[in-house]
Design an enzyme around this catalytic site. Structure first.
Site, PDB file in Angstrom:
ATOM      1  N   ASN A  58       0.828  -1.209   0.000  1.00 23.25           N
ATOM      2  CA  ASN A  58       0.000   0.000   0.000  1.00 23.25           C
ATOM      3  C   ASN A  58       0.853   1.247   0.000  1.00 23.25           C
ATOM      4  OD1 ASN A  58      -2.436  -1.413   0.332  1.00 23.25           O
ATOM      5  ND2 ASN A  58      -2.308  -1.319   2.556  1.00 23.25           N
TER       6      ASN A  58
ATOM      7  N   ASP B 157       0.685   4.457   2.241  1.00 29.12           N
ATOM      8  CA  ASP B 157       0.026   4.938   3.459  1.00 29.12           C
ATOM      9  C   ASP B 157       0.073   6.468   3.460  1.00 29.12           C
ATOM     10  OD1 ASP B 157      -0.240   2.318   4.177  1.00 29.12           O
ATOM     11  OD2 ASP B 157       1.186   2.385   5.843  1.00 29.12           O
TER      12      ASP B 157
ATOM     13  N   GLY C 181       1.422  -1.717   3.925  1.00 28.45           N
ATOM     14  CA  GLY C 181       0.812  -2.992   3.538  1.00 28.45           C
ATOM     15  C   GLY C 181       1.557  -4.089   4.280  1.00 28.45           C
TER      16      GLY C 181
ATOM     17  N   ALA D  26       4.187  -6.149   2.175  1.00 25.88           N
ATOM     18  CA  ALA D  26       5.393  -5.377   1.859  1.00 25.88           C
ATOM     19  C   ALA D  26       6.232  -5.160   3.115  1.00 25.88           C
ATOM     20  CB  ALA D  26       5.003  -4.042   1.221  1.00 25.88           C
ATOM     21  N   ASN D  27       5.582  -4.830   4.218  1.00 23.66           N
ATOM     22  CA  ASN D  27       6.324  -4.623   5.467  1.00 23.66           C
ATOM     23  C   ASN D  27       7.139  -5.869   5.819  1.00 23.66           C
ATOM     24  OD1 ASN D  27       5.082  -2.141   5.729  1.00 23.66           O
ATOM     25  ND2 ASN D  27       3.654  -2.771   7.334  1.00 23.66           N
TER      26      ASN D  27
ATOM     27  N   GLU E 279      -4.352  -9.785   3.979  1.00 22.25           N
ATOM     28  CA  GLU E 279      -4.764  -8.590   3.232  1.00 22.25           C
ATOM     29  C   GLU E 279      -4.904  -8.818   1.730  1.00 22.25           C
ATOM     30  OE1 GLU E 279      -3.471  -4.751   5.935  1.00 22.25           O
ATOM     31  OE2 GLU E 279      -2.071  -5.395   4.386  1.00 22.25           O
TER      32      GLU E 279
ATOM     33  N   ASP F 141       6.230   3.953  18.734  1.00 23.87           N
ATOM     34  CA  ASP F 141       5.140   3.690  17.791  1.00 23.87           C
ATOM     35  C   ASP F 141       5.174   2.197  17.445  1.00 23.87           C
ATOM     36  OD1 ASP F 141       3.398   3.505  15.673  1.00 23.87           O
ATOM     37  OD2 ASP F 141       4.476   4.886  14.350  1.00 23.87           O
TER      38      ASP F 141
ATOM     39  N   GLY G  34       4.443  -6.072  14.511  1.00 25.12           N
ATOM     40  CA  GLY G  34       4.080  -7.458  14.215  1.00 25.12           C
ATOM     41  C   GLY G  34       4.633  -7.895  12.865  1.00 25.12           C
ATOM     42  N   ASP G  35       4.620  -6.996  11.884  1.00 22.60           N
ATOM     43  CA  ASP G  35       5.152  -7.335  10.554  1.00 22.60           C
ATOM     44  C   ASP G  35       6.675  -7.494  10.597  1.00 22.60           C
ATOM     45  OD1 ASP G  35       2.610  -7.208   9.501  1.00 22.60           O
ATOM     46  OD2 ASP G  35       2.795  -5.111   8.899  1.00 22.60           O
TER      47      ASP G  35
END
Ligand code: ADP
Length: 310
Positions: free
Chosen positions: A18, A20, A46, A49-50, A146, A256, A261-262
């Site tokens: 994505n 963002d 996304g 991608a991450n 996703e 942040d 998680g990615d």
């Protein structure tokens, strides 16, 4: 091409990418209201991608199977992948728009997000099948929630090596995908949802402890499970692992948690492709996840090979 042992292993991520669009505001707008924002950023994102970027930055050889649209957001959606050296030869360009996430971050740090899947919706079974050769030879194939359900199911079927399934966001996939996951990587909420899917919509075990949920997922046929628990790290169980092992996360000052998680999943996949055992791979992934929460954003907060991990 022959793979010599000295070459980094191959990870194939099948997933979303994505652009963002992130704006900072004092408070989120209420319905019907307009508020002023500042510091608009256009960042690559996304989950797919991450994860690909996280694995590649740590030295894995990574290819990405996904799609972007024919618009100006395609460049933003792939810039991080490109910079990290991810193989984009399997990225499709499809009619219509690139996936976009419109994110507002209020002063209290709370996010409000609208995701427009765009081209990610094209990553279904037919597109995935065109990359059967790549999926068959990959050491590790990584999947998340996703892209369309049939894309995930087809990729799991075509994977010749290990399949890492991150059920995020939760999507109603064929339970066979979960029973082929080695490991299934889930946070607490996703773990309960996975249990519900395997029990065919039955009780989600909301009253169970994290350890019990992991054990229940194993009993229902998931080969291995990694349950991530934010600052508490992760629980790991599976073949070759004695019981449920708690892997701690280093203590860090969290700035942040977007994309932590990615980062964890990408690092885990890279380590598994290298032949590291599941518990040791999760130990490294927890340190990578902790690194990622120290910086803002997802991909910009990920460690490069030379960075010292907490
Ligand atoms: P998700 O964002 O998918 O819910 P988690 O919040 O469990 O995932 O985070 C994934 C991993 O990132 C954790 O297992 C942990 O290693 C690391 N992590 C996340 N938040 C923190 C934190 N506040 N402090 C240290 N590590 C963290």
């Amino acid at each position: 091409m022959t793979t010599s042992p000295a070459e980094p292993a191959t990870v194939v991520v099948v997933g979303s990418t994505n652009a963002d669009l992130l704006a900072r505001t004092t408070v989120h707008p209420a319905p019907g209201e307009t508020v002023l924002g500042r510091d608009l950023q256009v960042l690559p994102g996304g989950k797919g991608a991450n994860q690909a970027v996280a694995a590649a930055l740590l030295g894995a050889r990574v290819a990405f199977v996904g799609a972007v649209g024919e618009d100006e957001f395609a460049q933003a959606a792939t810039s991080g992948l490109r910079d990290a050296g991810v193989d984009l030869s399997r990225l499709d360009v499809v009619p219509g728009g690139t996936g976009v996430a419109v994110v507002t971050v209020a002063a209290d740090g709370e996010n409000a997000i609208v995701v427009v899947p765009g081209a990610n919706a094209a990553v279904g079974a037919a597109q995935v099948r065109r990359h059967a050769d790549l999926l068959d030879t990959a050491a590790v194939v990584v999947l998340q929630g996703e892209i369309p359900r049939d894309g995930i199911e087809e990729a799991a079927r075509l994977a010749g090596g290990r399949v890492v399934v991150n059920l995020a966001p939760v999507i109603d996939v064929d339970p066979a995908v979960l029973r082929g996951a080695d490991p299934l990587v889930v946070n607490e909420h996703e773990a309960h949802a996975a249990l519900g899917l395997l029990e065919h919509g039955g009780p989600t075990g909301a009253e169970l402890s994290d350890e019990d949920v992991v054990a229940a997922l194993r009993r229902l046929g998931v080969p291995s499970v990694v349950l991530t628990r934010g600052a508490q790290g992760a629980l790991v169980a599976g073949h070759g692992v004695d019981g449920v092992v708690a892997v701690p996360s280093p203590r860090v000052a969290a700035v942040d948690t977007t994309g932590a998680g990615d980062a964890f999943v990408g690092a885990l996949a890279g380590e598994l492709a290298r032949g590291t055992g599941l518990v040791d791979a999760a130990r490294l992934a927890a340190r990578v996840g902790a690194f990622a929460v120290r910086g803002s954003g997802a991909q910009p907060s990920y460690p490069r090979g030379g960075d010292e991990l907490p």
